[in-house]
Design a protein around this motif. Structure first.
Motif, PDB file in Angstrom:
ATOM      1  N   GLN A  50       5.462  47.353  -8.739  1.00 27.06           N
ATOM      2  CA  GLN A  50       6.227  47.616  -9.952  1.00 27.06           C
ATOM      3  C   GLN A  50       5.491  47.021 -11.147  1.00 27.06           C
ATOM      4  OE1 GLN A  50       8.943  49.384 -10.097  1.00 27.06           O
ATOM      5  NE2 GLN A  50       9.765  48.963 -12.126  1.00 27.06           N
ATOM      6  N   LYS A  51       5.124  47.891 -12.072  1.00 29.10           N
ATOM      7  CA  LYS A  51       4.435  47.406 -13.260  1.00 29.10           C
ATOM      8  C   LYS A  51       5.420  46.711 -14.169  1.00 29.10           C
ATOM      9  CE  LYS A  51       1.207  51.271 -13.101  1.00 29.10           C
ATOM     10  NZ  LYS A  51       0.692  52.458 -13.810  1.00 29.10           N
ATOM     11  N   GLU A  52       5.015  45.552 -14.707  1.00 23.71           N
ATOM     12  CA  GLU A  52       5.874  44.809 -15.612  1.00 23.71           C
ATOM     13  C   GLU A  52       5.107  44.407 -16.852  1.00 23.71           C
ATOM     14  OE1 GLU A  52       9.017  42.815 -12.411  1.00 23.71           O
ATOM     15  OE2 GLU A  52       7.650  41.554 -13.555  1.00 23.71           O
ATOM     16  N   VAL A  53       5.824  44.428 -17.953  1.00 25.69           N
ATOM     17  CA  VAL A  53       5.270  43.987 -19.234  1.00 25.69           C
ATOM     18  C   VAL A  53       6.257  42.972 -19.801  1.00 25.69           C
ATOM     19  CG1 VAL A  53       4.559  44.681 -21.538  1.00 25.69           C
ATOM     20  CG2 VAL A  53       4.148  46.206 -19.588  1.00 25.69           C
ATOM     21  N   GLU A  54       5.758  41.782 -20.091  1.00 24.86           N
ATOM     22  CA  GLU A  54       6.628  40.702 -20.527  1.00 24.86           C
ATOM     23  C   GLU A  54       6.362  40.345 -21.989  1.00 24.86           C
ATOM     24  OE1 GLU A  54       8.545  40.323 -16.843  1.00 24.86           O
ATOM     25  OE2 GLU A  54       8.977  39.291 -18.735  1.00 24.86           O
ATOM     26  N   GLN A  55       7.443  40.186 -22.716  1.00 21.11           N
ATOM     27  CA  GLN A  55       7.363  39.752 -24.100  1.00 21.11           C
ATOM     28  C   GLN A  55       8.470  38.747 -24.366  1.00 21.11           C
ATOM     29  OE1 GLN A  55       7.260  44.136 -25.784  1.00 21.11           O
ATOM     30  NE2 GLN A  55       6.636  42.711 -27.389  1.00 21.11           N
ATOM     31  N   ASN A  56       8.225  37.829 -25.277  1.00 24.09           N
ATOM     32  CA  ASN A  56       9.265  36.938 -25.740  1.00 24.09           C
ATOM     33  C   ASN A  56      10.186  37.740 -26.652  1.00 24.09           C
ATOM     34  OD1 ASN A  56      10.801  35.022 -27.175  1.00 24.09           O
ATOM     35  ND2 ASN A  56       9.239  33.474 -26.826  1.00 24.09           N
ATOM     36  N   SER A  57      11.481  37.707 -26.356  1.00 23.42           N
ATOM     37  CA  SER A  57      12.404  38.572 -27.095  1.00 23.42           C
ATOM     38  C   SER A  57      12.647  38.108 -28.530  1.00 23.42           C
ATOM     39  CB  SER A  57      13.732  38.670 -26.352  1.00 23.42           C
ATOM     40  OG  SER A  57      14.328  37.388 -26.259  1.00 23.42           O
ATOM     41  N   GLY A  58      12.335  36.823 -28.803  1.00 19.15           N
ATOM     42  CA  GLY A  58      12.556  36.308 -30.147  1.00 19.15           C
ATOM     43  C   GLY A  58      14.028  35.984 -30.380  1.00 19.15           C
ATOM     44  N   PRO A  59      14.504  35.947 -31.629  1.00 18.64           N
ATOM     45  CA  PRO A  59      13.754  36.415 -32.784  1.00 18.64           C
ATOM     46  C   PRO A  59      12.667  35.440 -33.233  1.00 18.64           C
ATOM     47  CG  PRO A  59      15.876  35.568 -33.466  1.00 18.64           C
ATOM     48  CD  PRO A  59      15.863  35.516 -31.960  1.00 18.64           C
ATOM     49  N   LEU A  60      11.599  36.033 -33.751  1.00 16.54           N
ATOM     50  CA  LEU A  60      10.529  35.272 -34.345  1.00 16.54           C
ATOM     51  C   LEU A  60      10.695  35.374 -35.859  1.00 16.54           C
ATOM     52  CD1 LEU A  60       7.748  33.834 -34.218  1.00 16.54           C
ATOM     53  CD2 LEU A  60       6.690  36.098 -34.214  1.00 16.54           C
ATOM     54  N   SER A  61      10.884  34.241 -36.481  1.00 17.29           N
ATOM     55  CA  SER A  61      11.080  34.225 -37.931  1.00 17.29           C
ATOM     56  C   SER A  61       9.872  33.602 -38.617  1.00 17.29           C
ATOM     57  CB  SER A  61      12.340  33.424 -38.290  1.00 17.29           C
ATOM     58  OG  SER A  61      13.490  34.062 -37.804  1.00 17.29           O
ATOM     59  N   VAL A  62       9.328  34.315 -39.582  1.00 18.08           N
ATOM     60  CA  VAL A  62       8.188  33.799 -40.350  1.00 18.08           C
ATOM     61  C   VAL A  62       8.464  34.019 -41.834  1.00 18.08           C
ATOM     62  CG1 VAL A  62       6.542  34.244 -38.484  1.00 18.08           C
ATOM     63  CG2 VAL A  62       6.877  35.959 -40.277  1.00 18.08           C
ATOM     64  N   PRO A  63       7.939  33.146 -42.678  1.00 17.40           N
ATOM     65  CA  PRO A  63       8.129  33.359 -44.110  1.00 17.40           C
ATOM     66  C   PRO A  63       7.200  34.454 -44.614  1.00 17.40           C
ATOM     67  CG  PRO A  63       6.841  31.371 -43.708  1.00 17.40           C
ATOM     68  CD  PRO A  63       7.269  31.865 -42.365  1.00 17.40           C
ATOM     69  N   GLU A  64       7.592  35.079 -45.679  1.00 20.61           N
ATOM     70  CA  GLU A  64       6.773  36.114 -46.298  1.00 20.61           C
ATOM     71  C   GLU A  64       5.388  35.555 -46.629  1.00 20.61           C
ATOM     72  OE1 GLU A  64       8.576  37.779 -49.744  1.00 20.61           O
ATOM     73  OE2 GLU A  64       6.967  39.227 -50.088  1.00 20.61           O
ATOM     74  N   GLY A  65       4.361  36.332 -46.294  1.00 20.97           N
ATOM     75  CA  GLY A  65       2.988  35.916 -46.559  1.00 20.97           C
ATOM     76  C   GLY A  65       2.319  35.185 -45.406  1.00 20.97           C
ATOM     77  N   ALA A  66       3.100  34.789 -44.425  1.00 21.41           N
ATOM     78  CA  ALA A  66       2.543  34.066 -43.276  1.00 21.41           C
ATOM     79  C   ALA A  66       1.986  35.036 -42.242  1.00 21.41           C
ATOM     80  CB  ALA A  66       3.626  33.187 -42.651  1.00 21.41           C
ATOM     81  N   ILE A  67       1.370  34.456 -41.221  1.00 20.44           N
ATOM     82  CA  ILE A  67       0.860  35.257 -40.104  1.00 20.44           C
ATOM     83  C   ILE A  67       1.893  35.255 -38.990  1.00 20.44           C
ATOM     84  CG2 ILE A  67      -0.908  35.452 -38.310  1.00 20.44           C
ATOM     85  CD1 ILE A  67      -2.877  34.119 -40.229  1.00 20.44           C
ATOM     86  N   ALA A  68       2.231  36.444 -38.519  1.00 22.87           N
ATOM     87  CA  ALA A  68       3.125  36.568 -37.364  1.00 22.87           C
ATOM     88  C   ALA A  68       2.273  36.836 -36.137  1.00 22.87           C
ATOM     89  CB  ALA A  68       4.126  37.696 -37.580  1.00 22.87           C
ATOM     90  N   SER A  69       2.557  36.118 -35.063  1.00 20.98           N
ATOM     91  CA  SER A  69       1.792  36.264 -33.820  1.00 20.98           C
ATOM     92  C   SER A  69       2.724  36.695 -32.697  1.00 20.98           C
ATOM     93  CB  SER A  69       1.127  34.932 -33.461  1.00 20.98           C
ATOM     94  OG  SER A  69       0.425  35.034 -32.237  1.00 20.98           O
ATOM     95  N   LEU A  70       2.427  37.846 -32.114  1.00 19.58           N
ATOM     96  CA  LEU A  70       3.261  38.414 -31.062  1.00 19.58           C
ATOM     97  C   LEU A  70       2.440  38.512 -29.783  1.00 19.58           C
ATOM     98  CD1 LEU A  70       4.545  41.275 -33.339  1.00 19.58           C
ATOM     99  CD2 LEU A  70       5.855  39.262 -32.686  1.00 19.58           C
TER     100      LEU A  70
END
Lengths: 111, 117
Positions: A1-21
């Motif tokens: 069974q193929k699985e793909v895992e992600q952190n569901s968040g929420p990920l909060s970043v301020p405007e202008g910052a770098i978001a890393s997913l």
């Protein structure tokens, strides 16, 4: 069974910052990797595709792939409030095969 | 770029009735189309793979007699939800890639929001 895992968040970043997913996948023979953005109530739209190890840049977006670690990431530079959405990592194998999606990471960019 | 058109975008139906959803590739041919379903706050789950000129392939747990798929041409696939029930209420999304494009990204339709009352 193929699985793909992600952190569901929420990920909060301020405007202008770098978001890393981040995203990990289980099937070692996966060939193609994609990041889709989905706004609430809408269909996914393609942000980035990456097929080989390393970095791929497109505007404010950079995708990174490490097949040895089975890891894919997406960096969003200069994050904007309009980037607030759910980001879906998707993986597929060889040929005309369907995408397997992660559950998505909800990103919130705070003005 | 490749465009996938899906209709209707929203449908409300009564329990026990059937609903047909159409998916068209507008500027490319697709021997294969993929139907996904998305429940609130969940990810896209593959329901079935639609194959032009042959039977669809269904994922485990998806009833083929309830979700009828017809792929009559290289540009059209339809999904019919038969005898719909409230638990079938969901967001249905079709997708395809230009045939011969191997493992390129899938192009998605705009989705169909189905509400069964």
């Amino acid at each position: 069974q193929k699985e793909v895992e992600q952190n569901s968040g929420p990920l909060s970043v301020p405007e202008g910052a770098i978001a890393s997913l981040n995203c990990t996948y289980s099937d070692r023979v996966s060939q193609s990797f994609f990041w889709y953005r989905q706004y609430s109530g809408k269909s996914p739209e393609l942000i980035m595709s990456i097929y080989s190890n390393g970095d791929k840049e497109d505007g404010r977006f950079t995708a990174q792939l490490n097949k040895a670690s089975q890891y894919v990431s997406l960096l969003i530079r200069d994050s904007q409030p309009s980037d607030s959405a759910t980001y879906l990592c998707a993986v597929t194998g060889r040929g005309n095969t369907p995408l397997v999606f992660g559950k998505g990471t909800r990103l919130s960019v705070i003005a | 770029g490749a465009v996938v058109s899906q209709h209707p975008s929203r449908v409300i139906c009564k329990s026990g009735t059937s609903v047909k959803i159409e998916c068209r590739s507008l500027d490319f041919q697709a021997t294969t189309m993929f139907w996904y379903r998305q429940f609130p706050k969940q990810s896209l789950m593959l329901m079935a793979t639609s194959n032009e000129g042959s039977k669809a392939t269904y994922e485990q747990g998806v009833e083929k007699d309830k979700f009828l798929i017809n792929h009559a041409s290289l540009t059209l696939s339809t999904l019919t939800v038969t005898s719909a029930h409230p638990e079938d209420s969901s967001f249905y999304i079709c997708s395809a890639r230009d045939q011969g494009q191997g493992n390129s990204p899938l192009h998605f339709g705009n989705g169909t929001r189905l509400t069964v009352t």
